[in-house]
Scaffold this motif. Structure first.
Motif, PDB file in Angstrom:
ATOM      1  N   LEU A  71       0.839  -0.969   0.096  1.00  0.00           N
ATOM      2  CA  LEU A  71       0.109   0.025   0.007  1.00  0.00           C
ATOM      3  C   LEU A  71       0.902   1.311   0.048  1.00  0.00           C
ATOM      4  CD1 LEU A  71      -2.480  -1.260   2.762  1.00  0.00           C
ATOM      5  CD2 LEU A  71      -2.855  -1.302   0.375  1.00  0.00           C
ATOM      6  N   GLU A  72       0.213   2.409  -0.033  1.00  0.00           N
ATOM      7  CA  GLU A  72       1.086   3.722   0.036  1.00  0.00           C
ATOM      8  C   GLU A  72       1.200   3.942   1.609  1.00  0.00           C
ATOM      9  OE1 GLU A  72       1.221   3.654  -3.849  1.00  0.00           O
ATOM     10  OE2 GLU A  72       1.922   5.457  -2.621  1.00  0.00           O
ATOM     11  N   SER A  73       0.612   3.313   2.277  1.00  0.00           N
ATOM     12  CA  SER A  73       0.748   3.448   3.758  1.00  0.00           C
ATOM     13  C   SER A  73       1.965   2.818   4.514  1.00  0.00           C
ATOM     14  CB  SER A  73      -0.598   3.201   4.497  1.00  0.00           C
ATOM     15  OG  SER A  73      -0.592   1.914   4.274  1.00  0.00           O
ATOM     16  N   GLU A  74       2.505   3.412   5.719  1.00  0.00           N
ATOM     17  CA  GLU A  74       3.506   2.690   6.672  1.00  0.00           C
ATOM     18  C   GLU A  74       2.858   2.523   7.718  1.00  0.00           C
ATOM     19  OE1 GLU A  74       7.680   4.843   4.801  1.00  0.00           O
ATOM     20  OE2 GLU A  74       6.776   5.542   6.927  1.00  0.00           O
ATOM     21  N   ASN A  75       3.316   1.565   8.488  1.00  0.00           N
ATOM     22  CA  ASN A  75       2.816   1.268  10.070  1.00  0.00           C
ATOM     23  C   ASN A  75       3.609   2.215  10.776  1.00  0.00           C
ATOM     24  OD1 ASN A  75       5.210  -0.180  10.094  1.00  0.00           O
ATOM     25  ND2 ASN A  75       4.352  -2.116  10.163  1.00  0.00           N
ATOM     26  N   VAL A  76       3.431   1.986  12.269  1.00  0.00           N
ATOM     27  CA  VAL A  76       4.100   2.722  13.203  1.00  0.00           C
ATOM     28  C   VAL A  76       5.463   2.435  13.130  1.00  0.00           C
ATOM     29  CG1 VAL A  76       3.699   1.153  14.953  1.00  0.00           C
ATOM     30  CG2 VAL A  76       3.921   3.255  15.556  1.00  0.00           C
ATOM     31  N   GLY A 130      -3.477  -4.411  21.228  1.00  0.00           N
ATOM     32  CA  GLY A 130      -2.497  -3.848  20.935  1.00  0.00           C
ATOM     33  C   GLY A 130      -1.765  -4.673  19.431  1.00  0.00           C
ATOM     34  N   SER A 131      -1.420  -3.959  18.337  1.00  0.00           N
ATOM     35  CA  SER A 131      -1.135  -4.502  17.083  1.00  0.00           C
ATOM     36  C   SER A 131       0.028  -3.923  16.477  1.00  0.00           C
ATOM     37  CB  SER A 131      -2.278  -4.607  16.220  1.00  0.00           C
ATOM     38  OG  SER A 131      -1.955  -4.926  14.694  1.00  0.00           O
ATOM     39  N   GLU A 132       0.802  -4.643  15.861  1.00  0.00           N
ATOM     40  CA  GLU A 132       2.015  -3.948  15.038  1.00  0.00           C
ATOM     41  C   GLU A 132       1.284  -3.080  14.000  1.00  0.00           C
ATOM     42  OE1 GLU A 132       3.858  -5.959  11.794  1.00  0.00           O
ATOM     43  OE2 GLU A 132       5.667  -6.114  12.908  1.00  0.00           O
ATOM     44  N   GLU A 133       0.174  -3.106  13.523  1.00  0.00           N
ATOM     45  CA  GLU A 133      -0.303  -2.343  12.555  1.00  0.00           C
ATOM     46  C   GLU A 133      -1.092  -1.202  12.898  1.00  0.00           C
ATOM     47  OE1 GLU A 133       1.674  -4.744  10.121  1.00  0.00           O
ATOM     48  OE2 GLU A 133       0.867  -3.044   9.757  1.00  0.00           O
ATOM     49  N   MET A 134      -0.957  -0.973  14.342  1.00  0.00           N
ATOM     50  CA  MET A 134      -1.682   0.177  14.686  1.00  0.00           C
ATOM     51  C   MET A 134      -0.944   0.861  15.800  1.00  0.00           C
ATOM     52  SD  MET A 134      -5.536  -1.530  15.523  1.00  0.00           S
ATOM     53  CE  MET A 134      -5.137  -2.620  16.773  1.00  0.00           C
TER      54      MET A 134
END
Ligand code: AFP
Length: 334
Positions: free
Chosen positions: A48-53, A83-87
């Motif tokens: 995706l264009e997005s990045e995670n934390v 809690g999630s790696e993607e949030m």
């Protein structure tokens, strides 16, 4: 007839609300498995264009997997927050209150750089106790910052040739494999035990020049084989998918290392403590192995942030103890 996951839970005597949560996790993972299997056919590969934390480019399946787990787990009656790696922050499901309950943490799809090349990937999850509070309040990130030894349950699902759930309720480690015909999770191993000795180590050797001295010494001794201090030859494996590498170790022994290295000296390691290292460390210890973070047992590490990273060395007990000795010797005055 093998025991199903539901039958195992029924006879385990586990808290029914914990069972409800873990069954919800298994449903989320079944849905992730179906999505992973569709891959390119379902137009869900790629980035995706997005990045995670973490500042990492998110793959479509990373985000899809996170959403599938949120959707499957949120109805669990005593789940307080996730809690999630993607949030970036915690995802509140209910208030902290007198009823207590559970925190769920996960890496929804670990190994995502392997997705597009059809290599095994996985989901890693951890269950912590939620605090009780006489009056209702929002859960905070600080509530999550409990050492790994506080985990109530932990596990992973590896999406490989089989989809297999490996789980501990702190009374040993069991494996359940998803029957693609019936959709049932069937017990395939009731007491996984990691051999204390091994001839197999797992590390990304391209980073060798950046490792700390104890890690370099350990690996060099393995590479010296039967001509060196170990007196035996070693094999090396590196899938670059932690779930796949750890599953191999849980099934046949070995040692997995993703240690601190000098590429980013201010970073303790690449892997995350709360939802990768801690759940894997609990599983490994419950299976008779050990997990070391460069200072002490991984499960004793006191977290300071939800997404903190840590040095990971885990697997066959004799190997991890050797690594701990080498680290301790390196601290001795010359
Ligand atoms: P990705 O999720 O970015 O593929 O990273 C996977 C991982 O966190 C873990 O599963 C692997 O053991 C490790 O990184 C592989 O890291 P290298 O690519 O540096 O070998």
């Amino acid at each position: 007839m093998p025991v199903t996951l539901g039958q195992y839970f029924a006879q385990s005597g586990a808290d029914p609300s914990l069972v409800e949560l873990l069954l919800a996790v298994s449903i989320g993972c079944e849905r992730i498995s179906a999505a992973v299997r569709r891959g390119a056919v379902g137009d869900i590969l790629g980035a995706l264009e997005s990045e995670n934390v973490q500042g990492e480019t998110q793959k479509k399946l990373d985000v899809i997997s996170n959403e599938l787990l949120l959707e499957a787990c949120s109805p669990a009656s005593r789940l307080v927050a996730i809690g999630s790696e993607e949030m970036d922050g915690i995802y509140e499901v209910r208030k902290v209150g007198p009823q207590g309950g559970f925190f769920l943490l996960f890496d929804p799809l670990d190994g995502s750089s392997n997705i597009d090349v059809n290599v095994s990937i996985g989901t890693i999850f951890s269950v912590l106790p939620a605090p009780t509070s006489a009056t209702e309040r929002d859960a905070t990130e600080a509530d999550f910052l409990q050492p790994g030894r506080s985990q109530i349950a932990a596990g992973y699902v590896v999406y490989g040739p089989q989809t297999t759930l490996v789980l501990t309720l702190r009374a040993g480690v069991r494996a359940f494999t998803l029957d693609p015909v019936t959709g049932e999770w069937l017990e395939t191993n009731e007491a996984l035990a990691i051999p204390p000795e091994t001839k197999e180590f797992s590390i990304n050797a391209s980073n060798m020049r950046h490792w700390a001295a104890p890690v370099r010494q350990y690996v060099e001794e393995c590479l010296a084989g039967d001509t060196g201090p170990r007196g035996k030859n070693f094999n090396m494996r590196w899938v670059a998918s932690m779930v796949a590498d750890v599953h191999r170790i849980v099934m046949r022994g070995g040692v997995f290392l993703y240690p601190w290295d000098a590429r980013e000296p201010n970073r303790a390691g690449k892997l995350r403590l709360m939802y990768e290292a801690n759940p894997m460390a609990l599983l490994v210890e419950q299976a008779g192995g050990a997990a070391f973070d460069g200072q002490g047992a991984t499960l004793d590490c006191k977290p300071v942030s939800l997404h903190q990273r840590v040095s990971v060395m885990l697997g066959s007990k004799a190997e991890v103890e050797r690594l701990a000795r080498l680290h301790a010797e390196a601290l001795q005055p010359a």
